[in-house]
Design a protein around this motif. Structure first.
Motif, mmCIF file in Angstrom:
data_model
loop_
_atom_site.group_PDB
_atom_site.id
_atom_site.type_symbol
_atom_site.label_atom_id
_atom_site.label_comp_id
_atom_site.label_asym_id
_atom_site.label_seq_id
_atom_site.Cartn_x
_atom_site.Cartn_y
_atom_site.Cartn_z
ATOM 1 N N LEU A 18 51.068 -35.057 -87.707
ATOM 2 C CA LEU A 18 50.174 -33.939 -88.035
ATOM 3 C C LEU A 18 49.291 -34.297 -89.221
ATOM 4 C CD1 LEU A 18 52.501 -30.836 -87.526
ATOM 5 C CD2 LEU A 18 50.627 -31.607 -86.088
ATOM 6 N N GLN A 62 61.737 -30.200 -77.770
ATOM 7 C CA GLN A 62 60.322 -29.824 -77.792
ATOM 8 C C GLN A 62 59.576 -30.574 -78.900
ATOM 9 O OE1 GLN A 62 58.664 -25.602 -78.499
ATOM 10 N NE2 GLN A 62 59.702 -25.509 -76.511
ATOM 11 N N THR A 65 59.187 -34.173 -78.008
ATOM 12 C CA THR A 65 58.160 -34.323 -76.974
ATOM 13 C C THR A 65 56.769 -34.218 -77.589
ATOM 14 O OG1 THR A 65 59.656 -33.372 -75.335
ATOM 15 C CG2 THR A 65 57.325 -33.423 -74.757
ATOM 16 N N TYR A 66 56.596 -33.267 -78.492
ATOM 17 C CA TYR A 66 55.303 -33.099 -79.154
ATOM 18 C C TYR A 66 54.994 -34.328 -80.018
ATOM 19 C CZ TYR A 66 51.410 -30.646 -81.459
ATOM 20 O OH TYR A 66 50.169 -30.272 -81.923
ATOM 21 N N CYS A 68 56.012 -37.329 -79.443
ATOM 22 C CA CYS A 68 55.636 -38.388 -78.495
ATOM 23 C C CYS A 68 54.177 -38.217 -78.081
ATOM 24 C CB CYS A 68 56.556 -38.351 -77.282
ATOM 25 S SG CYS A 68 56.203 -39.649 -76.075
ATOM 26 N N LEU A 69 53.775 -36.974 -77.820
ATOM 27 C CA LEU A 69 52.394 -36.709 -77.412
ATOM 28 C C LEU A 69 51.415 -37.138 -78.498
ATOM 29 C CD1 LEU A 69 50.137 -35.482 -75.696
ATOM 30 C CD2 LEU A 69 50.760 -33.233 -76.569
ATOM 31 N N LEU A 70 51.634 -36.664 -79.725
ATOM 32 C CA LEU A 70 50.704 -36.967 -80.815
ATOM 33 C C LEU A 70 50.634 -38.459 -81.097
ATOM 34 C CD1 LEU A 70 51.524 -34.060 -83.319
ATOM 35 C CD2 LEU A 70 49.528 -34.282 -81.832
ATOM 36 N N ARG A 71 51.791 -39.089 -81.135
ATOM 37 C CA ARG A 71 51.852 -40.519 -81.441
ATOM 38 C C ARG A 71 51.169 -41.333 -80.346
ATOM 39 N NH1 ARG A 71 57.731 -42.087 -82.016
ATOM 40 N NH2 ARG A 71 57.568 -41.645 -84.243
ATOM 41 N N SER A 72 51.462 -40.993 -79.077
ATOM 42 C CA SER A 72 50.895 -41.755 -77.953
ATOM 43 C C SER A 72 49.382 -41.595 -77.883
ATOM 44 C CB SER A 72 51.520 -41.313 -76.635
ATOM 45 O OG SER A 72 52.913 -41.425 -76.699
ATOM 46 N N VAL A 73 48.888 -40.392 -78.137
ATOM 47 C CA VAL A 73 47.441 -40.161 -78.128
ATOM 48 C C VAL A 73 46.783 -40.987 -79.228
ATOM 49 C CG1 VAL A 73 45.648 -38.468 -78.685
ATOM 50 C CG2 VAL A 73 47.414 -37.903 -77.023
ATOM 51 N N GLU A 75 47.910 -43.746 -80.669
ATOM 52 C CA GLU A 75 47.992 -45.174 -80.344
ATOM 53 C C GLU A 75 47.016 -45.533 -79.228
ATOM 54 O OE1 GLU A 75 52.151 -45.723 -79.521
ATOM 55 O OE2 GLU A 75 52.683 -45.824 -81.640
ATOM 56 N N HIS A 76 46.916 -44.665 -78.226
ATOM 57 C CA HIS A 76 45.998 -44.895 -77.110
ATOM 58 C C HIS A 76 44.561 -44.959 -77.599
ATOM 59 C CE1 HIS A 76 43.751 -43.314 -73.439
ATOM 60 N NE2 HIS A 76 44.205 -44.483 -73.063
#
Lengths: 110, 247
Positions: A18, A62, A65-66, A68-73, A75-76
């Motif tokens: 965040l 939850q 999962t969130y 994972c979402l933030l980190r993956s976005v 890194e992508h």
């Protein structure tokens, strides 16, 4: 329930992400709704101790999962910038890619 | 086409008649079909707002997975009803990644057995169904009763959650892995790893174009994580009471 590890570690990771997200917006991350929501949820359910009841486990899942979402976005996006965003390379860069150096021609191509 | 520049300073959420709305400065966010963007869950609205607030100079829609999922739920561009969505989801079982096994090379066959068998067993136990796996080119023979059980189970989800479930299934190419995620039996990282088992195996054997591998991996993780979070936020009892989710 999935193997999630320490809730405290998940929380720290989530707050770190965040912080990254807010840095892009240029605002203190503690002011963001996301930070406040996450902190309120963790406090309300006391999801920091080791043994968790079902509701706490669901919240932890939850949060993980969130995270994972933030980190993956992030890194992508970084990979996308690095390998897709550079635009055209100069002849010098292209030559360098295959191990060549462009010849020096002080007088121009002639 | 050039990317759209960030045209707003502040992102905030507010509660309207239909649910939670996203404000970009004084403008209310709309869907691609120009409907008012309304979501049934405050937590979901906050996460969507965070996506919009994370955009720096240009808006990178391809990173805004939660926004995309909400738009799909609101616009329903494929015009599918609940029954059609459920059938599409359950149909995936016939070609479920973790039921389709190779015989060659032995190392990969072994890896699939070790990594995928436990998940199949978990699903069979959890849902009291027979699934099995197959090396045949036509795939496993899924009994009708198994399909019926999953159809029944998915019918208990509301339309928004179903959009999310179907999304995760198409991303992971597996109904079983998706249920593993939705049921919180495995993490997103694990589900993605299991979905990409053959790729990971090939990469270990032959090496990879490193960045391309990580690129695909990150993208799949992001999408699976977004879909899972979306399903859970739209299924929570506090959210389910919401008008938007009455179907």
């Amino acid at each position: 329930m999935a193997a999630l590890g320490s809730p405290l570690r998940t929380l720290r990771g989530l707050l770190r992400e965040l912080r990254h997200a807010s840095a892009r917006a240029g605002r203190p991350y503690r002011d963001t709704p996301a930070y406040q929501h996450v902190m309120a949820a963790f406090r309300a359910h006391r999801v920091t101790s080791e043994k968790l009841c079902r509701a706490q486990q669901e919240l932890h899942f939850q949060a993980a999962t969130y995270l994972c979402l933030l980190r993956s976005v992030r890194e992508h996006l970084a990979l996308h910038r690095e390998y897709h965003g550079k635009g055209e390379r100069s002849p010098r860069e292209v030559a360098g890619l295959v191990g060549f150096r462009l010849p020096q021609q002080p007088g121009g191509k002639g | 086409p050039p990317e759209r520049k960030r045209f707003y300073q502040n992102v905030s959420i507010s509660q309207g008649e239909g649910g939670f709305e996203i404000n970009l400065d004084h403008r209310k966010l709309k869907t691609p079909q120009a409907k008012l963007f309304t979501v049934p869950s405050e937590a979901l609205a906050i996460a969507v707002a965070t996506e919009w607030d994370s955009q720096k100079d240009t808006i990178k829609f391809y990173t805004m997975h939660l926004t995309t999922l909400c738009n799909t739920a609101l616009d329903n561009p494929t015009q599918r009803n609940k029954v059609q969505l459920i059938c599409a989801a359950v149909k995936f079982l016939e070609t479920d990644t973790i039921c389709y096994r190779v015989e060659e090379p032995p190392a990969l066959a072994e890896l699939q057995k070790n990594e995928w068998d436990p998940i199949v067993a978990w699903a069979e136990n959890r849902y009291n169904v027979a699934i099995g796996s197959s090396t045949s080119i036509t795939g496993p023979n899924i009994p009708a009763s198994t399909k019926d059980t999953f159809i029944s189970h998915l019918a208990s989800y509301n339309m928004w959650a179903l959009q999310g479930i179907e999304y995760v299934i198409t991303q992971l190419k597996s109904l079983i892995l998706s249920m593993g995620l939705i049921d919180r039996h495995i993490t997103v990282e694990k589900a993605v790893l299991l979905s990409r088992l053959e790729e990971e195996y090939q990469i270990q054997r032959w090496g990879s174009v490193e960045w391309a591998h990580d690129y695909d991996l990150c993208e799949l993780r992001a999408r699976a994580a977004a879909g899972t979070l979306f399903v859970h936020l739209c299924s929570e009892s506090s959210t389910v009471k919401h008008k938007l989710l009455q179907d």
